[in-house]
Design an enzyme around this catalytic site. Structure first.
Site, PDB file in Angstrom:
ATOM      1  N   GLY A   7       0.817  -1.219   0.000  1.00  0.00           N
ATOM      2  CA  GLY A   7       0.000   0.000   0.000  1.00  0.00           C
ATOM      3  C   GLY A   7       0.839   1.252   0.000  1.00  0.00           C
TER       4      GLY A   7
ATOM      5  N   ARG B  15       3.898   6.068   1.803  1.00  0.00           N
ATOM      6  CA  ARG B  15       4.448   7.435   1.868  1.00  0.00           C
ATOM      7  C   ARG B  15       3.861   8.264   0.741  1.00  0.00           C
ATOM      8  NH1 ARG B  15      10.199   6.963  -1.178  1.00  0.00           N
ATOM      9  NH2 ARG B  15       9.757   5.010  -2.214  1.00  0.00           N
TER      10      ARG B  15
ATOM     11  N   GLY C 192       7.170   7.526   6.020  1.00  0.00           N
ATOM     12  CA  GLY C 192       6.216   8.178   5.126  1.00  0.00           C
ATOM     13  C   GLY C 192       6.802   9.328   4.324  1.00  0.00           C
TER      14      GLY C 192
ATOM     15  N   ARG D 223       3.262  13.547  -8.292  1.00  0.00           N
ATOM     16  CA  ARG D 223       3.340  12.608  -9.416  1.00  0.00           C
ATOM     17  C   ARG D 223       1.996  12.554 -10.121  1.00  0.00           C
ATOM     18  NH1 ARG D 223       5.780   6.746  -8.215  1.00  0.00           N
ATOM     19  NH2 ARG D 223       3.869   6.406  -7.042  1.00  0.00           N
TER      20      ARG D 223
ATOM     21  N   ASP E 177       4.317  -4.720  -7.408  1.00  0.00           N
ATOM     22  CA  ASP E 177       3.676  -3.481  -6.948  1.00  0.00           C
ATOM     23  C   ASP E 177       4.229  -2.266  -7.688  1.00  0.00           C
ATOM     24  OD1 ASP E 177       5.957  -4.401  -5.279  1.00  0.00           O
ATOM     25  OD2 ASP E 177       5.822  -2.403  -4.437  1.00  0.00           O
TER      26      ASP E 177
HETATM   27  P1  AMP Z   1       8.950   1.013  -3.202  1.00  0.00           P
HETATM   28  O1  AMP Z   1      10.214   0.287  -2.937  1.00  0.00           O
HETATM   29  O2  AMP Z   1       9.116   2.508  -3.297  1.00  0.00           O
HETATM   30  O3  AMP Z   1       8.207   0.458  -4.367  1.00  0.00           O
HETATM   31  O4  AMP Z   1       8.031   0.812  -1.929  1.00  0.00           O
HETATM   32  C1  AMP Z   1       7.632  -0.448  -1.472  1.00  0.00           C
HETATM   33  C2  AMP Z   1       6.697  -0.285  -0.315  1.00  0.00           C
HETATM   34  O5  AMP Z   1       7.337   0.357   0.779  1.00  0.00           O
HETATM   35  C3  AMP Z   1       5.463   0.544  -0.615  1.00  0.00           C
HETATM   36  O6  AMP Z   1       4.404   0.017   0.138  1.00  0.00           O
HETATM   37  C4  AMP Z   1       5.853   1.901  -0.107  1.00  0.00           C
HETATM   38  O7  AMP Z   1       4.731   2.705   0.208  1.00  0.00           O
HETATM   39  C5  AMP Z   1       6.637   1.542   1.136  1.00  0.00           C
HETATM   40  N1  AMP Z   1       7.592   2.583   1.494  1.00  0.00           N
HETATM   41  C6  AMP Z   1       8.708   2.930   0.826  1.00  0.00           C
HETATM   42  N2  AMP Z   1       9.352   3.932   1.445  1.00  0.00           N
HETATM   43  C7  AMP Z   1       8.621   4.253   2.536  1.00  0.00           C
HETATM   44  C8  AMP Z   1       8.761   5.223   3.575  1.00  0.00           C
HETATM   45  N3  AMP Z   1       9.781   6.076   3.634  1.00  0.00           N
HETATM   46  N4  AMP Z   1       7.803   5.244   4.523  1.00  0.00           N
HETATM   47  C9  AMP Z   1       6.765   4.394   4.487  1.00  0.00           C
HETATM   48  N5  AMP Z   1       6.586   3.470   3.543  1.00  0.00           N
HETATM   49  C10 AMP Z   1       7.506   3.392   2.564  1.00  0.00           C
HETATM   50 MG    MG Z   2       6.564   1.023  -5.216  1.00  0.00          MG
END
Ligand code: AMP
Ligand code: MG
Length: 494
Positions: free
Chosen positions: A91, A94, A127, A177, A253
């Site tokens: 989900g 952030r 976040g 975005r 995702d």
């Molecule tokens: P990503 O690697 O950016 O595709 O993120 C994978 C998951 O980690 C997704 O659910 C993001 O929302 C969550 N996520 C990534 N960075 C953060 C962050 N700094 N704080 C909270 N959730 C994060």
């Molecule tokens: Mg992602």
């Protein structure tokens, strides 16, 4: 009237879906928002007033300090396979979807703040987003758009006046975005994994209406959706492979069902062509290496097909058979798009037997000769009109003879179909970019941004906005990195 009323003419559809699709919440305010950039052309295309976005009230909206009129802020729920391991709940941890607008082409676009504070999906994350990754995503996604490759866009970037804690404290930032939607393969997986067939049905109908309306008329709409997503992804990955783009984290995702490139984390464009190239610091096994991207896309699409099984046919075996048939088309779709694109890169107007061998031969020589991917094809585009340029292209290879031995084969093939050299050169230049967001250039811009100097960011964006044009003043942006400038690893910044 509130100054931000009318800032975004929102027309929200996702927030009308059932409540298990998201968590409703507003962005978390930040200390001292400051504007880095508004993408004025994109703003106007979205029917927004860039001047109004740049006012203090507009910047407060872009930082998440003020919720604009008619927004319906929410964090989307999704699941996903991360490096092949299934996580039933990821989900938006952030990111907040503010709402949707209809652009000048009549297309619905999400307006989404990345780095907008914690949500119920944040798990252990804060976040937030750091400035470096926000600048990187801005540059690379806009470069992709200018290259003509389907992608999410960057509407704006702001700093937050707060620090985010990573390996070290870093300045915080928020990226606005824009996407056709933020619905991912992982969104389908979220409902499938819960056995939520009503949710799955509602999502499928939403995606068909929003992205693939023709599928609604098909005998089997779920099959038509699956076919269409497979085709778009095959075409997308072919586009990546034709410009040397490495996504870096092709988790399910991070694959949008719209067929847009999404989630620019540790992504990078290759300098020297080596198919096994990996930049991402977290990709230790090289799962998402350049050459693996078509295979990984197919794997992700198989996960997508699995989620649709209950909708493909009432009988499980029949459904599996349909899914397998649909997935089998991926290889042909990809190969067609890639071979067609490669022919254009080499200046071939017609398709002939043996074209792929000529291309393969060149790639092998580039790999062995450490030749720069972008400069080799751009150089061939020039050499197509002027063989006096051959030697300059050959110097891109460790052993220039490696290219000089290949050129007669290419020229013989060109002679077979005839045509005018100047016209061919122009056509080749229109598909072989001179300018890509090279890693060392992005790193240089980020380093300046950390010192509050955004002039290099602006300059690089301006150059990358016209990737196929000759820009004599910008010659330095065409160059591969010097040995001391080479960036070997990129980071997610999460
Ligand atoms: P990503 O690697 O950016 O595709 O993120 C994978 C998951 O980690 C997704 O659910 C993001 O929302 C969550 N996520 C990534 N960075 C953060 C962050 N700094 N704080 C909270 N959730 C994060
Ligand atoms: Mg992602």
């Amino acid at each position: 009237m509130n100054a931000t009323a009318g800032l975004f003419p929102f027309d929200n559809s996702y927030s009308r879906l059932p409540e298990q699709f998201y968590a409703r919440l507003a962005p978390t305010p930040v200390k001292a928002p400051r504007l880095i950039k508004i993408n004025e052309a994109l703003a106007r295309h979205l029917g927004l007033d860039p001047a109004q976005l740049a006012t203090p009230e507009g910047v407060e909206v872009l930082a998440g300090n003020r919720v604009p009129a008619n927004a319906d802020p929410l964090a989307m729920a999704y699941a996903g396979h991360q490096f092949a391991g299934f996580v039933p709940q990821l989900g938006d941890g952030r990111a907040i979807l503010l709402g949707e607008v209809i652009d000048a082409d009549g297309l619905r676009r999400d307006i989404h703040l990345k780095g907008a504070g914690p949500t119920p999906f944040s798990r252990r994350g804060d976040g937030r987003a750091a400035l470096g990754p926000v600048v990187r995503e801005y540059i690379v996604s806009e470069a992709m758009a200018a290259l003509g490759i389907p992608t999410t866009r960057a509407l704006a970037a702001v700093t937050t006046g707060e620090w985010v804690m990573r390996e070290e404290p870093l300045p915080g930032a928020v990226l606005t975005r824009v996407a056709a939607s933020h619905i991912r393969v992982g969104t389908f997986q979220f409902f499938a994994a819960r056995g939520d067939s009503e949710g799955l049905m509602a999502l499928t109908q939403h995606v068909i209406a929003r992205h693939y309306p023709a599928a609604a008329q098909a005998d089997n709409p779920a099959r038509a959706l699956l076919d269409a997503v497979i085709l778009r992804q095959a075409m997308l990955i072919a586009r990546w492979m034709l410009v040397g783009f490495i996504h870096g984290v092709m988790n399910t995702d991070n694959m949008a069902v719209s067929g847009e490139t999404i989630d620019y984390g540790p992504c990078a464009f290759m300098d020297a062509y080596h198919p096994e190239t990996v930049y991402s610091a977290i990709d230790r096994g090289g799962r998402y290496a350049f050459e693996n991207q078509p295979g990984i896309a197919h794997w992700n699409l198989a996960r997508f097909a699995e989620t649709l099984l209950p909708l493909l046919a009432p009988d499980k075996d029949a459904a599996i058979k349909i899914a397998e048939e649909a997935l089998a088309a991926f290889a042909d779709h990809f190969q067609n798009a890639y071979a067609t694109g490669f022919r254009q890169k080499l200046g071939f107007r017609q398709a002939r037997d043996g074209d792929e061998l000529i291309a393969q031969d060149l790639l092998e020589r580039m790999d062995a000769g450490n030749a720069d991917f972008t400069l080799t094809f751009r150089g061939l585009a020039v050499a197509a009109a002027d063989p006096a340029h051959d030697a300059q292209v050959a110097r891109l290879f460790a052993e220039p003879a490696a290219l000089l031995d290949w050129l007669p084969r290419w020229r013989a093939r060109l002679a077979e179909e005839g045509g005018d050299g100047d016209a061919r050169s122009m056509a080749m230049q229109s598909v072989n970019p001179a300018f890509i967001p090279r890693n060392h250039l992005v790193a240089e811009v980020i380093a300046a941004a950390m010192q509050n100097d955004y002039a290099p960011f602006e300059r690089l964006l301006a150059v990358l906005a016209r990737p196929y044009a000759d820009q004599p003043d910008a010659a330095r942006y065409t160059l591969p990195p010097e040995e001391h400038e080479v960036v070997r690893q990129t980071f997610c910044g999460t």
